[in-house]
Design a protein around this motif. Sequence first.
Motif, PDB file in Angstrom:
ATOM      1  N   TYR A 256       0.822  -1.208   0.000  1.00  0.00           N
ATOM      2  CA  TYR A 256       0.000   0.000   0.000  1.00  0.00           C
ATOM      3  C   TYR A 256       0.859   1.262   0.000  1.00  0.00           C
ATOM      4  O   TYR A 256       0.480   2.284  -0.567  1.00  0.00           O
ATOM      5  CB  TYR A 256      -0.929   0.019   1.214  1.00  0.00           C
ATOM      6  N   ALA A 257       2.017   1.183   0.639  1.00  0.00           N
ATOM      7  CA  ALA A 257       2.878   2.357   0.725  1.00  0.00           C
ATOM      8  C   ALA A 257       3.393   2.784  -0.640  1.00  0.00           C
ATOM      9  O   ALA A 257       3.568   3.971  -0.911  1.00  0.00           O
ATOM     10  CB  ALA A 257       4.051   2.067   1.647  1.00  0.00           C
ATOM     11  N   VAL A 258       3.656   1.830  -1.534  1.00  0.00           N
ATOM     12  CA  VAL A 258       4.259   2.152  -2.820  1.00  0.00           C
ATOM     13  C   VAL A 258       3.232   2.282  -3.932  1.00  0.00           C
ATOM     14  O   VAL A 258       3.554   2.736  -5.031  1.00  0.00           O
ATOM     15  CB  VAL A 258       5.318   1.076  -3.175  1.00  0.00           C
ATOM     16  N   LEU A 259       1.985   1.912  -3.678  1.00  0.00           N
ATOM     17  CA  LEU A 259       0.988   1.923  -4.748  1.00  0.00           C
ATOM     18  C   LEU A 259       0.741   3.324  -5.294  1.00  0.00           C
ATOM     19  O   LEU A 259       0.528   3.494  -6.504  1.00  0.00           O
ATOM     20  CB  LEU A 259      -0.322   1.306  -4.260  1.00  0.00           C
ATOM     21  N   ALA A 260       0.756   4.318  -4.428  1.00  0.00           N
ATOM     22  CA  ALA A 260       0.523   5.685  -4.919  1.00  0.00           C
ATOM     23  C   ALA A 260       1.636   6.096  -5.871  1.00  0.00           C
ATOM     24  O   ALA A 260       1.373   6.675  -6.940  1.00  0.00           O
ATOM     25  CB  ALA A 260       0.440   6.649  -3.737  1.00  0.00           C
ATOM     26  N   TYR A 261       2.870   5.805  -5.506  1.00  0.00           N
ATOM     27  CA  TYR A 261       4.011   6.119  -6.372  1.00  0.00           C
ATOM     28  C   TYR A 261       3.901   5.368  -7.692  1.00  0.00           C
ATOM     29  O   TYR A 261       4.060   5.945  -8.778  1.00  0.00           O
ATOM     30  CB  TYR A 261       5.296   5.751  -5.625  1.00  0.00           C
ATOM     31  N   MET A 262       3.598   4.068  -7.643  1.00  0.00           N
ATOM     32  CA  MET A 262       3.493   3.261  -8.850  1.00  0.00           C
ATOM     33  C   MET A 262       2.321   3.724  -9.714  1.00  0.00           C
ATOM     34  O   MET A 262       2.443   3.848 -10.943  1.00  0.00           O
ATOM     35  CB  MET A 262       3.313   1.788  -8.490  1.00  0.00           C
ATOM     36  N   ALA A 263       1.173   3.983  -9.089  1.00  0.00           N
ATOM     37  CA  ALA A 263      -0.010   4.371  -9.846  1.00  0.00           C
ATOM     38  C   ALA A 263       0.210   5.687 -10.570  1.00  0.00           C
ATOM     39  O   ALA A 263      -0.131   5.830 -11.752  1.00  0.00           O
ATOM     40  CB  ALA A 263      -1.213   4.471  -8.902  1.00  0.00           C
ATOM     41  N   GLN A 264       0.791   6.662  -9.885  1.00  0.00           N
ATOM     42  CA  GLN A 264       1.014   7.959 -10.522  1.00  0.00           C
ATOM     43  C   GLN A 264       2.001   7.839 -11.673  1.00  0.00           C
ATOM     44  O   GLN A 264       1.826   8.461 -12.722  1.00  0.00           O
ATOM     45  CB  GLN A 264       1.507   8.958  -9.484  1.00  0.00           C
ATOM     46  N   ALA A 265       3.043   7.025 -11.513  1.00  0.00           N
ATOM     47  CA  ALA A 265       4.026   6.858 -12.585  1.00  0.00           C
ATOM     48  C   ALA A 265       3.423   6.093 -13.760  1.00  0.00           C
ATOM     49  O   ALA A 265       3.583   6.481 -14.925  1.00  0.00           O
ATOM     50  CB  ALA A 265       5.258   6.131 -12.060  1.00  0.00           C
ATOM     51  N   ALA A 266       2.707   5.001 -13.478  1.00  0.00           N
ATOM     52  CA  ALA A 266       2.145   4.170 -14.543  1.00  0.00           C
ATOM     53  C   ALA A 266       1.029   4.884 -15.297  1.00  0.00           C
ATOM     54  O   ALA A 266       0.872   4.707 -16.509  1.00  0.00           O
ATOM     55  CB  ALA A 266       1.627   2.853 -13.957  1.00  0.00           C
ATOM     56  N   ALA A 285      -5.621  -8.126  -7.363  1.00  0.00           N
ATOM     57  CA  ALA A 285      -4.571  -8.560  -6.439  1.00  0.00           C
ATOM     58  C   ALA A 285      -5.136  -8.870  -5.059  1.00  0.00           C
ATOM     59  O   ALA A 285      -4.632  -9.762  -4.363  1.00  0.00           O
ATOM     60  CB  ALA A 285      -3.486  -7.489  -6.342  1.00  0.00           C
ATOM     61  N   GLU A 286      -6.179  -8.149  -4.650  1.00  0.00           N
ATOM     62  CA  GLU A 286      -6.784  -8.389  -3.339  1.00  0.00           C
ATOM     63  C   GLU A 286      -7.463  -9.757  -3.275  1.00  0.00           C
ATOM     64  O   GLU A 286      -7.638 -10.310  -2.186  1.00  0.00           O
ATOM     65  CB  GLU A 286      -7.820  -7.303  -3.027  1.00  0.00           C
ATOM     66  N   THR A 287      -7.858 -10.314  -4.422  1.00  0.00           N
ATOM     67  CA  THR A 287      -8.619 -11.565  -4.423  1.00  0.00           C
ATOM     68  C   THR A 287      -7.742 -12.786  -4.702  1.00  0.00           C
ATOM     69  O   THR A 287      -8.260 -13.901  -4.780  1.00  0.00           O
ATOM     70  CB  THR A 287      -9.735 -11.505  -5.478  1.00  0.00           C
ATOM     71  N   THR A 288      -6.436 -12.601  -4.867  1.00  0.00           N
ATOM     72  CA  THR A 288      -5.543 -13.718  -5.141  1.00  0.00           C
ATOM     73  C   THR A 288      -4.642 -13.984  -3.945  1.00  0.00           C
ATOM     74  O   THR A 288      -4.393 -13.086  -3.139  1.00  0.00           O
ATOM     75  CB  THR A 288      -4.659 -13.423  -6.372  1.00  0.00           C
ATOM     76  N   PRO A 289      -4.137 -15.227  -3.810  1.00  0.00           N
ATOM     77  CA  PRO A 289      -3.180 -15.494  -2.727  1.00  0.00           C
ATOM     78  C   PRO A 289      -1.838 -14.834  -3.033  1.00  0.00           C
ATOM     79  O   PRO A 289      -1.556 -14.444  -4.163  1.00  0.00           O
ATOM     80  CB  PRO A 289      -3.061 -17.022  -2.745  1.00  0.00           C
ATOM     81  N   GLY A 290      -1.005 -14.711  -2.007  1.00  0.00           N
ATOM     82  CA  GLY A 290       0.318 -14.157  -2.195  1.00  0.00           C
ATOM     83  C   GLY A 290       0.367 -12.667  -1.924  1.00  0.00           C
ATOM     84  O   GLY A 290      -0.628 -12.046  -1.543  1.00  0.00           O
ATOM     85  N   PRO A 291       1.541 -12.053  -2.133  1.00  0.00           N
ATOM     86  CA  PRO A 291       1.729 -10.634  -1.799  1.00  0.00           C
ATOM     87  C   PRO A 291       0.853  -9.721  -2.651  1.00  0.00           C
ATOM     88  O   PRO A 291       0.652  -9.958  -3.846  1.00  0.00           O
ATOM     89  CB  PRO A 291       3.213 -10.399  -2.107  1.00  0.00           C
ATOM     90  N   LEU A 292       0.343  -8.664  -2.038  1.00  0.00           N
ATOM     91  CA  LEU A 292      -0.471  -7.681  -2.750  1.00  0.00           C
ATOM     92  C   LEU A 292       0.337  -6.968  -3.824  1.00  0.00           C
ATOM     93  O   LEU A 292      -0.218  -6.491  -4.822  1.00  0.00           O
ATOM     94  CB  LEU A 292      -1.049  -6.666  -1.760  1.00  0.00           C
ATOM     95  N   ILE A 293       1.663  -6.903  -3.658  1.00  0.00           N
ATOM     96  CA  ILE A 293       2.502  -6.239  -4.645  1.00  0.00           C
ATOM     97  C   ILE A 293       2.443  -6.958  -5.985  1.00  0.00           C
ATOM     98  O   ILE A 293       2.951  -6.453  -6.996  1.00  0.00           O
ATOM     99  CB  ILE A 293       3.971  -6.146  -4.123  1.00  0.00           C
ATOM    100  N   MET A 294       1.771  -8.122  -6.041  1.00  0.00           N
ATOM    101  CA  MET A 294       1.556  -8.822  -7.301  1.00  0.00           C
ATOM    102  C   MET A 294       0.781  -7.966  -8.293  1.00  0.00           C
ATOM    103  O   MET A 294       0.749  -8.255  -9.483  1.00  0.00           O
ATOM    104  CB  MET A 294       0.816 -10.134  -7.053  1.00  0.00           C
ATOM    105  N   VAL A 295       0.166  -6.894  -7.826  1.00  0.00           N
ATOM    106  CA  VAL A 295      -0.507  -5.961  -8.747  1.00  0.00           C
ATOM    107  C   VAL A 295       0.484  -5.419  -9.775  1.00  0.00           C
ATOM    108  O   VAL A 295       0.087  -5.026 -10.881  1.00  0.00           O
ATOM    109  CB  VAL A 295      -1.177  -4.808  -7.958  1.00  0.00           C
ATOM    110  N   THR A 296       1.769  -5.397  -9.455  1.00  0.00           N
ATOM    111  CA  THR A 296       2.759  -4.938 -10.435  1.00  0.00           C
ATOM    112  C   THR A 296       2.738  -5.816 -11.686  1.00  0.00           C
ATOM    113  O   THR A 296       2.967  -5.314 -12.793  1.00  0.00           O
ATOM    114  CB  THR A 296       4.175  -4.948  -9.834  1.00  0.00           C
TER     115      THR A 296
END
Length: 436
Positions: A256-266, A285-296
């Motif tokens: 969650y901490a890096v999502l704002a940075y990633m979203a704005q850049a992407a 990503a919220e509905t799959t197992p494993g780290p949320l950073i999988m949204v990348t």
Amino acid sequence: MQEAGFRGPTLAELTRVFARIGCLSFGGPAGQIALMQRELVDERAWVDQGAFLRALNLCHLLPGPEAQQLATWIGWRLHGSRGGLIAGLLFVLPGAAIMLALSLLYVAAAGLSWFAALFLGIKAAVLAVVLQALLRVGKRALGTQFKLVLAVVAALSLTLLHTPFPLVILCAGLIGAAAAQLAPEWLGKHHAVATGAPLAPPSQLFGMTVRTVAVWLMIWALPLAAVFLLLGPQHVLWQIGLFFSRLAVVTFGGAYAVLAYMAQAAVSGFGWLSPGEMADGLGLAETTPGPLIMVTQFVGFIAAWRHPGSLSPLTAGLLGAGLTTWVTFAPCFLWIFACAPWMERLERAERLQGALAAITAAVVGVIANLALWFALHVLFRRVSEAGMPDPGSLDWRAALIAALAALLLFGFKRGIAMTMAVCAATGLALSLAPLG
């Protein structure tokens, strides 16, 4: 790596258990850490409670998903590098496979009205999920007025001054290290420990660490070098690999901490996807197992699918997803394998622990910035470049579903999976209603 007389699991036993953990690790870091606590500490006693908690504290110091790094450390502690690779990979691979399948479905169904209605509900539910994360992290991280001020300053710096995310994290860490030395009461308890046990001399660890870092830097860079040589620096795959490699170094404080940075850049920087699609990816990503950073992986897939260059969209998308996953998680193995032998020294470093406490407080402000960014782009159909919404573009359906998600999460204490399912179904039902 373990106490004398300890009879740990065989490599096959470790593989079976971590395969199970990888398939069941829903619920974000809290749920994943709780699952490992039950499976590995309470039921099997493969790791003692004190070592588990100290390793978790140290994983918070490192960039990347702390739960995946904790799994890698446990595997390393039990079976060296082979165990660490098995545990870390099995924690990631099930979620990566599911996310890739969902990404393929997403692009195949794009433009279908039922699919857009489904994701209207998911995007609105994400608002409540991010708010829940903000409250949970804030409750844990903001134990003093000093930490509260750090969180507010971080949020204002990102929202009003558009300060780069890495700079916010760096400043918070420096402030925390200074406070730990000059006024430790400002930080409250920040978990530095002193067990009194003898420490291994640095001379025994330094050579091992240099070799480990060299090997894993080559592993990390290998696919990037292949993309550069075969496709050139102008191809989107090179941009993806370079961007997510940088991201892997600054992902302190969880996804969650890096999502704002990633979203704005992407979204604003590269133009790879829209704000709504970014929220869709987080919902997946919220509905799959494993780290949320999988949204990348979702972002890398969509970016390469839409800008394939000389490749077909499918080939580019698959390579984008694979490259993103590689450069996101290969550094996690580098950090753990390099730092694991130094764990006992690091956990006694007062200034380092103070820096972590301050960074965690600043992360609350980062998540608040993310929540505001998502809210504006999900609830309003038109948002100016300055970030101001058009009041007349409010989507009442998204607002209603977001309120329903908040009721389910906070009022009825339902899980994320059920909340997402109910909100997706509500999005389908409301799709028959006019926007107004």
